[in-house]
Design an enzyme around this catalytic site. Structure first.
Site, PDB file in Angstrom:
ATOM      1  N   HIS A   1      -4.808 -12.012  14.478  1.00 16.07           N
ATOM      2  CA  HIS A   1      -4.930 -12.413  13.074  1.00 16.07           C
ATOM      3  C   HIS A   1      -5.327 -13.886  13.055  1.00 16.07           C
ATOM      4  O   HIS A   1      -4.475 -14.773  13.020  1.00 16.07           O
ATOM      5  CB  HIS A   1      -3.598 -12.203  12.349  1.00 16.07           C
TER       6      HIS A   1
ATOM      7  N   GLU B   1      -7.332  -8.856  12.121  1.00 16.95           N
ATOM      8  CA  GLU B   1      -6.733  -8.884  10.790  1.00 16.95           C
ATOM      9  C   GLU B   1      -7.104 -10.177  10.070  1.00 16.95           C
ATOM     10  O   GLU B   1      -7.283 -11.219  10.697  1.00 16.95           O
ATOM     11  CB  GLU B   1      -5.208  -8.824  10.902  1.00 16.95           C
TER      12      GLU B   1
ATOM     13  N   HIS C   1       4.739  -4.341  11.245  1.00 15.67           N
ATOM     14  CA  HIS C   1       5.567  -5.473  10.819  1.00 15.67           C
ATOM     15  C   HIS C   1       7.026  -5.188  11.175  1.00 15.67           C
ATOM     16  O   HIS C   1       7.670  -4.347  10.560  1.00 15.67           O
ATOM     17  CB  HIS C   1       5.453  -5.780   9.323  1.00 15.67           C
TER      18      HIS C   1
END
Length: 251
Positions: free
Chosen positions: A43, A79, A202
């Site tokens: 990310h 991401e 997550h």
């Protein structure tokens, strides 16, 4: 088979805290893959507090060479927020999958999914441009039924469920986790009917994964922080192996 994509942001965070190249992001990624992981996730945030722009391309080259050498199909997942910056990066790097995630300035980590009732129009434009380059698109979502009913109209290939609420409930007790899991199960059944793929991520870990891995239609979990935290205790390869075992115990 549910794929495990390991998020290596935390490796870059540790490296950046001292400068130089220790730990080596590519060397750690190789250990992760040798342990059996199916993909690598990054990310790259605008402030480059962990993954830097150059890392995105270094990993791309590394994964290409790794796949050629080992005759594997390791996937690369990038991401980021729907923005011109991220779009340019994705179109240049050409990962296997781009996961669009809503970003709030100053946030420590991603902590909510898209509200498609407000963001569908702009999000759809980014999805179309990314898919036109042959890249699969997943969007970060929660389990709100009204929002999920709008996913198909965005054109997204997959939904990545934000699993923070489930993981935090499970931390309190497995029973609380099971109650939250039921909302994900109902959401997943709806997405399956819509023929939309399902990812999740997550705070998933070796304790809450066996239950969550039983989610209908689940294709991929993307895990970083908790896996890396566990790796400090047992080593990165052992941590990956334990997480893979947890996934295989779905039920």
């Amino acid at each position: 088979m549910i794929h495990l994509s390991v998020n290596v942001n935390k490796v870059a965070t540790l490296r950046n805290s001292r400068g130089g190249n220790h730990p080596d992001l590519l060397a750690i990624s190789e250990l992760i893959l040798k342990a059996g992981a199916h993909g690598i996730t990054v990310h790259p945030r605008e402030d480059e507090r962990h993954i830097k722009k150059q890392d995105v391309f270094d990993l791309k080259v590394f994964l290409q060479k790794y796949n050629e050498k080992n005759k594997t199909r390791i996937e690369y997942n990038i991401e980021g927020e729907p923005s011109a910056r991220f779009l340019d990066l994705v179109l240049e790097a050409k990962p296997d999958q781009a996961t669009l995630v809503p970003v709030t300035p100053g946030e420590i980590t991603s902590d909510h999914g898209f509200d498609l009732k407000k963001e569908k129009t702009s999000l759809t434009e980014y999805i179309k441009k990314i898919q036109a380059a042959g890249i699969r698109v997943s969007i970060f979502m929660e389990t709100d039924p009204e929002n999920l009913q709008l996913v198909r109209s965005t054109g997204a290939d997959r939904v990545e469920f934000y699993t923070g609420p489930y993981a935090h409930a499970f931390d309190e007790s497995p029973e609380k986790g099971k109650k939250i899991f039921e909302t994900f199960r109902l959401a997943a059944e709806f997405l399956e009917k819509e023929k939309i793929g399902i990812n999740a991520g997550h705070d998933l870990d070796q304790y809450n994964l066996p239950l969550f891995a039983s989610l209908p239609g689940l294709q991929e979990v993307s895990i970083g922080h908790r896996l890396m935290s566990y790796a400090l205790e047992v080593g990165i390869q052992k941590a990956v192996e334990v997480y893979l075992q947890a996934i295989s115990k779905a039920g």
